[in-house]
Design an enzyme around this catalytic site. Structure first.
Site, mmCIF file in Angstrom:
data_model
loop_
_atom_site.group_PDB
_atom_site.id
_atom_site.type_symbol
_atom_site.label_atom_id
_atom_site.label_comp_id
_atom_site.label_asym_id
_atom_site.label_seq_id
_atom_site.Cartn_x
_atom_site.Cartn_y
_atom_site.Cartn_z
ATOM 1 N N ALA A 1 6.125 89.358 52.694
ATOM 2 C CA ALA A 1 7.013 89.908 53.729
ATOM 3 C C ALA A 1 7.842 91.011 53.101
ATOM 4 C CB ALA A 1 7.914 88.826 54.310
ATOM 5 N N GLY A 2 7.891 92.158 53.758
ATOM 6 C CA GLY A 2 8.672 93.272 53.282
ATOM 7 C C GLY A 2 9.964 93.409 54.064
ATOM 8 N N ASP B 1 13.450 103.245 41.387
ATOM 9 C CA ASP B 1 13.395 101.782 41.495
ATOM 10 C C ASP B 1 12.214 101.253 40.685
ATOM 11 O OD1 ASP B 1 14.175 99.274 42.260
ATOM 12 O OD2 ASP B 1 13.221 99.342 44.220
#
Length: 934
Positions: A579-580, A696
């Site tokens: 799940a994002g 990131d």
């Protein structure tokens, strides 16, 4: 239970009850020694003789056991006067316990199960052996005892068998069910869940019921072989070569239909052969059809010459391509002299000019004294694929070639069907020069299939490519790159002419470069490396500068330019793999007609999204679509024109790098880990060369495929650099991953390629530490304070010294002194070419690296148990090993050596070293606490 129970009698009877009460006698039967137990005090009053088993351990699920007894009871009448007090029965008792009480015996702890009476009594002359079975219900503790009470009978106990019933492990309807202990009277049917066999699936969880008699009944939910597999003897086997199965079902595999490719085993569908297609309405399992040939014998008959009316008729095509949905369309051109143009809307057709099913049409409103050319085309359900045909460039006549210009023309084979708007073409050309690193492309959008290109260099070869564009701008097929040369002519010698020419060429070049930037961004996103036959076919070199999609006034424009639209029917979701931020992520299959299917990851946008969320969701695709490198996650395309937006990328079988390393702790050698780091560094070098900052970079954002190839992903926080190589992107807000971020980026929010190098150093530490969390359980505030005070992460266990030194270089406070990604790739390549350089191990301080404050837990108090200590170093899977070896206190742990750790079953080198280094750290509390005080 039977062996335990029989042995119990032989061990306990004499010591507990004395030979005067109950006697045990050894007998031999079929060569085996066994015991009988008898008592016969019928002449004495108030008999109370007991026989008890040893402790019988109970399987947790066995709440109901059976006791089968074989015994002999003598007829009381055979004792004469003693028959007054004689009994012909005895009693069965039971008592539950969580531990063995040894020889302790209290009658009050036992409860009666049943009175045992014989069916046949033994007389003086005839021996009768009785068999009785009784049930002991509702057992709940770890074990139990059985006891037998005699109150005055003459009885001999020959054998006792204690057992419970199970439903055996079985396979029913392709579902595997484990061996299950039968329930008791209060649970007559025990529900058991099964697991589908390999390559089988079920919409409903397969279940079955186990009866109290150990029999399976009432199966619920049926597993079926998934697509590409069929059932063969309680298993799912791949479809044989030349066969397929499109969906999960109980059906057998079917042979591939007509005009399809016979694939290898396990085919889900059979793709069409070259030149054959399926219509959108055709089932994917049906045969493929060819394009219809041209209509035959076109005849024009004048019916009313004065009103300009005629009748066109023709014969159906000789080859319909195997289809019955043939329709026809009429195209008209009128010519005045040598000039021809479309007839326009003035001409009337009865019944219509398109979609005709009959082989004739009436044409009216024709003008007198004009020449008309009518073209009739045949169409079928697969004719739409004609617009995907490859344009083929025709070499221009030699008379049209000059020293500075070329004339080109081309056709589309087969011709596209008639459209409401004429087809357009995208012509791309470049100068053939293999020595330049950066190639400049010129792109022209044309309405016709011919063009004259001027202002070319004399005697120079150019490479041309043509692509058809449908009326809505959707790209069709593309030609191969063709080479054409301008003629060689003496160069101009007059200076003023040269100056004018150079100025004109320079201005045109600048204009062409602008056009190239606007058009080739989209094309660049389609370039792919590797042997995969992906969704895209165009292969152009990537541009060297990244374009930030956030600079577009309309973000949807960026998506259209940098990502290719995929039709949802080409995507099959299989299962949720994560799940994002925006929705669920699926594993699935991308299958485009005419291309082989590929496994993909599908990011979805959850329902109820806002327009801003949709734009943020698709912005990552706009970024990803500009990259083409084997160590950057590949974008396959997007779905934006339908209700449910999706981003489709290549599928990475092993998932995120940090989780994968934690799951395989200690299983890889340093050489393999450095190889992974080299791939990540190569990907980051590519991004840096495109003036791109990731922001990131962390092991959680690196994906691993089944060949252990690492690819950089997750571009949600990334931004573009300024033109200045030392430029930065500045933002006044936003979340920053503190543990991975360079100090200048934390303090001033200045992000550069150098700050990505700092993050890469943290990724190196994560990889060499097998997914350990950087800075352990320190808070973000503690991390920032430690970094500002020059604290750096220590070398992980078994980390090569050269690798750790590279980490320290990445963590230099002065960002200008950190290595560039090109330097990092070169150094890692050098280490991989010289494996001996990895044998020198960096100094290791276990007290720092595994974050263990001596014999204390996280709250500073001593570890209360071995299991608590093992859990703190993430080695709790070995708790049972320590217990079985008798190591149950922390004092015993401190006495262990490496050989002791091996002997209890710790075999993986990484786990062995982690436990050994932990014990080393446990022995020096004062030193450890001083390290953390710093």
């Amino acid at each position: 239970f039977s062996n335990i129970f029989v042995a119990a009698f032989s061990m306990r009877v004499a010591s507990l009850f004395g030979e005067d009460a109950i006697s045990s006698k050894g007998m031999t039967l079929n060569g085996s020694q066994f015991y009988t137990y008898s008592v016969c005090n019928v002449g004495e009053r108030e008999q109370d003789n007991w026989l008890r088993t040893t402790f019988i351990q109970r399987r947790p699920a066995a709440s109901r056991v059976f006791v089968e007894l074989q015994f002999i009871v003598r007829d009381c009448n055979s004792f004469g006067d003693s028959s007054v007090t004689c009994k012909e029965t005895f009693n069965l008792f039971t008592s539950e316990s969580d531990a063995d009480v040894g020889t302790t015996f209290r009658k009050g702890q036992f409860k009666k199960v049943a009175t045992i009476a014989p069916d046949e009594i033994t007389s003086k002359n005839e021996l009768h052996i009785n068999t009785e079975t009784r049930v002991v219900e509702n057992l709940s503790r770890k074990g139990f005892y059985l006891a037998f009470q005699d109150i005055g009978a003459c009885v001999a106990l020959l054998s006792a068998r204690v057992y419970y019933k199970t439903c055996p492990a079985t396979v029913k309807s392709l579902a595997s069910f484990p061996e299950t202990v039968a329930g008791g009277e209060n649970q007559a049917l025990r529900e058991v869940s099964g697991v589908c066999m390999d390559n089988a699936i079920s919409e409903e969880l397969p279940r079955i019921y186990c009866t109290v008699d150990g029999e399976w009944v009432v199966p619920v939910g049926q597993c079926q072989c998934k697509s590409g597999y069929e059932e063969v003897k309680d298993a799912c086997q791949e479809c044989q070569a030349g066969f397929f199965k499109a969906a999960a079902s109980g059906d057998k595999c079917e042979p591939c239909p007509a005009n399809t490719q016979k694939l290898n085993s396990g085919a889900l569908v059979c793709p069409c052969m070259d030149g054959f297609y399926r219509a959108p309405t055709d089932p994917p399992t049906g045969p493929c059809s060819g394009l219809p040939s041209a209509p035959r014998d076109l005849v024009a008959t004048t019916t009313q010459l004065s009103t300009g009316k005629l009748l066109l008729s023709w014969q159906p095509p000789e080859d319909t391509g195997g289809r019955s949905d043939i329709t026809y369309s009429i195209e008209c051109q009128r010519c005045e002299g040598v000039v021809c143009q479309s007839c326009g809307e003035k001409i009337r057709y009865e019944p219509a000019s398109t979609g005709l099913t009959d082989t004739k049409v009436s044409v009216s409103e024709l003008d007198a004294h004009l020449n008309y050319t009518f073209t009739v085309e045949a169409h079928s359900g697969v004719s739409l694929f004609a617009s995907q045909a490859t344009p083929r460039a025709n070499k221009p006549p030699s008379t049209s070639r000059t020293s500075t210009s070329l004339s080109l023309s081309w056709d589309v084979f087969p011709r596209p069907r008639v459209q409401s708007r004429p087809i357009r073409y995208e012509l791309t050309y470049r100068k053939k020069d293999d020595n330049l690193d950066v190639t400049t492309y010129i792109v022209l959008i044309l309405e016709k299939n011919f063009v004259q290109i001027s202002k070319l260099a004399p005697g120079t070869a150019y490479l041309f490519r043509v692509q058809a564009l449908s009326s809505d701008g959707t790209p069709g097929g593309s030609s191969m790159e063709e080479q054409f040369e301008t003629s060689l002519e003496e160069r101009l010698t007059q200076n003023n002419t040269a100056v004018i020419s150079c100025a004109a060429v320079g201005g045109a070049a600048m204009l062409f470069i602008v056009v190239m930037v606007l058009f080739l961004r989209r094309r660049n996103s389609h370039t792919r490396q590797g042997p995969e036959d992906t969704y895209f076919s165009k292969q152009l070199k990537p541009l060297k500068t990244y374009v930030d999609p956030h600079t577009y006034e309309d973000p949807n424009t960026a998506v259209l330019k940098f990502a290719t639209e995929i039709h949802p029917s080409h995507i099959t979701k299989q299962k949720v793999i994560g799940a994002g931020e925006f929705g669920e992520v699926y594993r699935g299959i991308l299958k485009v007609p005419g291309r082989k299917e590929v496994a993909v990851a599908i990011k979805t946008l959850k329902p109820g999204y806002s327009e801003k969320q949709r734009q943020d969701f698709l912005s990552e695709a706009s970024i990803m679509g500009q990259f083409s490198h084997q160590n950057i996650i590949r974008l396959e395309g997007v779905v934006t024109k339908f209700k449910h937006a999706m981003i489709v990328t290549e599928y990475m079988e092993n998932g995120a790098l940090d989780r994968y390393l934690r799951d395989h702790d200690g299983e890889f050698a340093s050489f393999q880990l450095v190889g992974m780091l080299r791939g990540i560094a190569a990907g980051m070098k590519y991004l840096s060369d495109m003036s791109y900052v990731h922001r990131d970079l962390a092991a959680r954002n690196i994906l691993v495929n089944n060949t252990l190839e690492c690819k950089v992903s997750d571009f949600g926080l990334s931004r573009v650099l300024e033109d200045d190589p030392e430029g930065t992107y500045t933002t006044s807000g936003g979340k920053i991953p503190i543990r991975w971020t360079a100090p200048e980026a934390i303090a001033y929010r200045k992000f550069t390629s150098a700050s990505d190098v700092w993050s890469f150093g943290i990724v190196m530490w994560e990889v060499m530490a097998f997914g350990e969390r950087p800075y352990w359980d320190m808070s973000n505030h503690e991390v920032m304070k430690a970094i500002n005070e020059a604290f750096r992460l220590p070398a992980p266990m078994d980390c090569p010294s050269a690798v750790y030194q590279l980490m320290l270089q990445c963590w230099l406070q002065d960002r200008s002194k950190r290595p560039r990604f090109g330097d990092i790739v070169n150094l890692l390549d050098k280490l991989l070419r010289s494996p001996d350089s990895l044998k020198t191990i960096a100094d290791f301080d276990p007290r720092v690296s595994i974050r263990l404050p001596s014999t204390s837990g996280s709250d500073g108090s001593p570890f209360r148990s071995v299991s608590e200590w093992l859990e703190s170093i993430k080695m709790s899977q070995y708790s049972e090993n320590f217990t079985c070896a008798g190591v149950v206190t922390m004092d015993q742990v401190l006495q262990m050596k490496n050989e002791d750790i091996k002997n209890i079953g710790v075999r993986l080198p990484g786990h062995l070293k982690r436990i050994a280094y932990s014990i080393l750290g446990l022995k020096d509390q004062t030193s450890t606490l001083s390290v953390f005080a710093v």
